[in-house]
Design a protein around this motif. Structure first.
Motif, PDB file in Angstrom:
ATOM      1  N   ASP A  81     -11.532   0.405  -0.253  1.00 51.72           N
ATOM      2  CA  ASP A  81     -10.651  -0.519  -0.995  1.00 51.72           C
ATOM      3  C   ASP A  81      -9.699  -1.264  -0.044  1.00 51.72           C
ATOM      4  N   TYR A 116       2.196   2.272  -7.989  1.00 47.93           N
ATOM      5  CA  TYR A 116       1.522   1.867  -6.756  1.00 47.93           C
ATOM      6  C   TYR A 116       1.898   0.422  -6.489  1.00 47.93           C
ATOM      7  N   TYR A 128     -15.988   2.789  -6.560  1.00 46.55           N
ATOM      8  CA  TYR A 128     -15.687   4.016  -5.820  1.00 46.55           C
ATOM      9  C   TYR A 128     -16.454   4.105  -4.498  1.00 46.55           C
ATOM     10  N   GLY A 151      -4.784   2.468  -1.483  1.00 48.53           N
ATOM     11  CA  GLY A 151      -4.342   3.562  -2.341  1.00 48.53           C
ATOM     12  C   GLY A 151      -4.886   3.508  -3.752  1.00 48.53           C
ATOM     13  N   ASN A 178       0.834  -1.207   0.000  1.00 48.34           N
ATOM     14  CA  ASN A 178       0.000   0.000   0.000  1.00 48.34           C
ATOM     15  C   ASN A 178       0.864   1.251   0.000  1.00 48.34           C
ATOM     16  N   TYR A 235      -6.793   4.370  -6.856  1.00 46.17           N
ATOM     17  CA  TYR A 235      -7.470   5.566  -7.347  1.00 46.17           C
ATOM     18  C   TYR A 235      -7.510   5.480  -8.867  1.00 46.17           C
ATOM     19  N   THR A 295      -5.551  11.743  -1.326  1.00 45.87           N
ATOM     20  CA  THR A 295      -6.930  11.373  -0.997  1.00 45.87           C
ATOM     21  C   THR A 295      -7.033   9.956  -0.454  1.00 45.87           C
ATOM     22  N   THR A 296      -5.927   9.231  -0.359  1.00 42.05           N
ATOM     23  CA  THR A 296      -5.942   7.828   0.044  1.00 42.05           C
ATOM     24  C   THR A 296      -5.297   7.657   1.422  1.00 42.05           C
ATOM     25  N   ARG A 297      -5.230   6.419   1.864  1.00 47.43           N
ATOM     26  CA  ARG A 297      -4.508   6.116   3.102  1.00 47.43           C
ATOM     27  C   ARG A 297      -3.206   5.374   2.798  1.00 47.43           C
ATOM     28  N   ALA A 298      -2.716   5.536   1.570  1.00 42.52           N
ATOM     29  CA  ALA A 298      -1.454   4.914   1.167  1.00 42.52           C
ATOM     30  C   ALA A 298      -0.272   5.688   1.736  1.00 42.52           C
TER      31      ALA A 298
END
Length: 403
Positions: free
Chosen positions: A337, A280, A333, A298, A29, A300, A366-369
């Protein structure tokens, strides 16, 4: 969509990232950055921008405002950032990349204007309304400085993403400029919009939006009113190959983001001067019903593209061989995820712990990656610089724990 050019144009980076994951240096991630390639891309972009007399502000949100990314673009000759929000401004400033443009796309909250004016001290500050202009001017006056203000303009027929709307009526720009000049602590400096350019799926090219003509007409009205040296900020889908068209259209400021890591939509269909420099990375977790589930967090898939078959390079060893490509199903979406599902019905089945590499036009912030910087790919000695979160903060990754 971006995996094919990534494998073809920067295979050593793909293999280096997989190798570093296999050795335990990169967590699952993670958005991984080839910082050597980013530096080269920035140098290429800045040379072309300078040739056309354009100011360059780097957008860092797509790669999580990573401090190493900020450092790489500075080494490549770009010394200013565009901050999409205050979190961007703080992260870039902390990394040493000063803010050239603040307030666009996201306006500055009123309680943060004093900090922005006194500590961030942007070269240009965009406002969408008289109220926001007064806030910015008051904060600048309190900080003992005069702030250059950009007016975000719009008119009927302009193109905006839903939720991005706002700005002064373009036909009133002369009176808007006069009002901003009248504010204590402020000076009218120019105009902006977004997006000025968009990718045309059918034509497979970047084309101007109606907004660019709106900018041009407003600049002409300001010139007719006796205003010279008006800044024209024209962001959107910016790579080095569109700079001549932007300069010809009257732009004075450009703001590359995805262009600096080779992932604008045009990079997906054509080989541009910028090298793909981000991927990614994930890892296979478990199997269920013919699918190998890999860790998410992550994913997107940019809605600028129509739906397409997502693929991943999956292997227990570093490779850039297309034979290691698998079809992948990514959650909708509307879902979180936690995992994506790799097809495991073929003769070769991904195993738990295998590395999975994807190519996205990402939005890491915008992710938690996590976001991981890598240097030394071009020299054959790849190593991780820092592991950070989407705010550019160093992460104490649990995989580094030594009992």
């Amino acid at each position: 969509m971006f995996l094919d050019p990534l494998i073809r144009r920067n295979p050593k980076f793909v293999e280096a990232a997989m190798g570093l994951h296999r050795s335990g240096a990169i967590p699952a991630n993670s958005y991984v950055l080839d910082l050597d390639a980013v530096e080269r891309n920035a140098r290429t972009f800045q040379a072309e921008a300078a040739r056309h007399g354009l100011k360059t502000f780097a957008m860092t949100k797509q790669v999580g405002r990573h401090s190493g990314f900020c450092e790489a673009v500075m080494k490549g000759g770009i010394d200013r950032a565009v901050a999409v929000d205050m979190a961007c401004a703080v992260a870039c400033d902390r990394a040493g990349l000063k803010t050239g443009h603040l307030g666009h796309l996201v306006q500055v909250p009123v309680r943060e204007t004093a900090f922005a004016a006194a500590r961030i001290r942007p070269d240009f500050w965009t406002v969408f309304s008289d109220a926001k202009a007064r806030e910015a001017a008051a904060a600048a006056a309190l900080a003992g400085r005069q702030q250059e203000l950009m007016a975000r303009i719009q008119t009927e027929g302009d193109t905006f993403y839903r939720g991005h709307e706002g700005g002064f009526e373009a036909g009133e720009i002369v009176s808007v400029a006069d009002r901003l000049d009248a504010l204590d602590g402020a000076r009218f400096a120019g105009i902006t919009t977004f997006p000025a350019l968009l990718f045309d799926q059918e034509g497979r090219k970047v084309a101007p939006t109606p907004n660019l003509k709106t900018l041009n007409r407003a600049a002409e009205a300001l010139a007719a009113a006796g205003r010279a040296d008006v800044e024209v900020n024209a962001p959107g889908t910016t790579s080095s190959v569109v700079l001549s068209a932007l300069a010809e259209a009257g732009a004075t400021q450009v703001e590359p983001g995805n262009g600096l890591h080779g992932t604008t939509p045009l990079h997906a269909v054509d080989d541009l001067p910028e090298t793909p420099a981000v991927l990614y990375l994930s890892e296979v977790s478990h199997h269920h019903a013919g699918k190998a589930y890999c860790f998410g967090g992550g994913f997107y898939i940019d809605p600028v593209f129509p739906k397409y078959q997502v693929r991943a390079l999956v292997s227990p060893e570093p490779t850039s061989d297309p034979a290691a490509l698998f079809d992948v199903e990514v959650p909708d979406y509307s879902a979180i995820d936690y995992y994506a599902m790799i097809d495991a019905t073929g003769s070769r089945k991904p195993a738990s712990g295998d590395t999975a590499v994807f190519g996205f036009r990402g939005q890491a912030f915008t992710t938690r990656a996590m976001v991981v910087g890598v240097r030394g790919v071009s020299a054959g000695s790849p190593h991780v610089t820092t592991i950070e979160n989407g705010f550019g903060d160093p992460v104490g990754w649990s995989g580094n724990f030594a009992p």
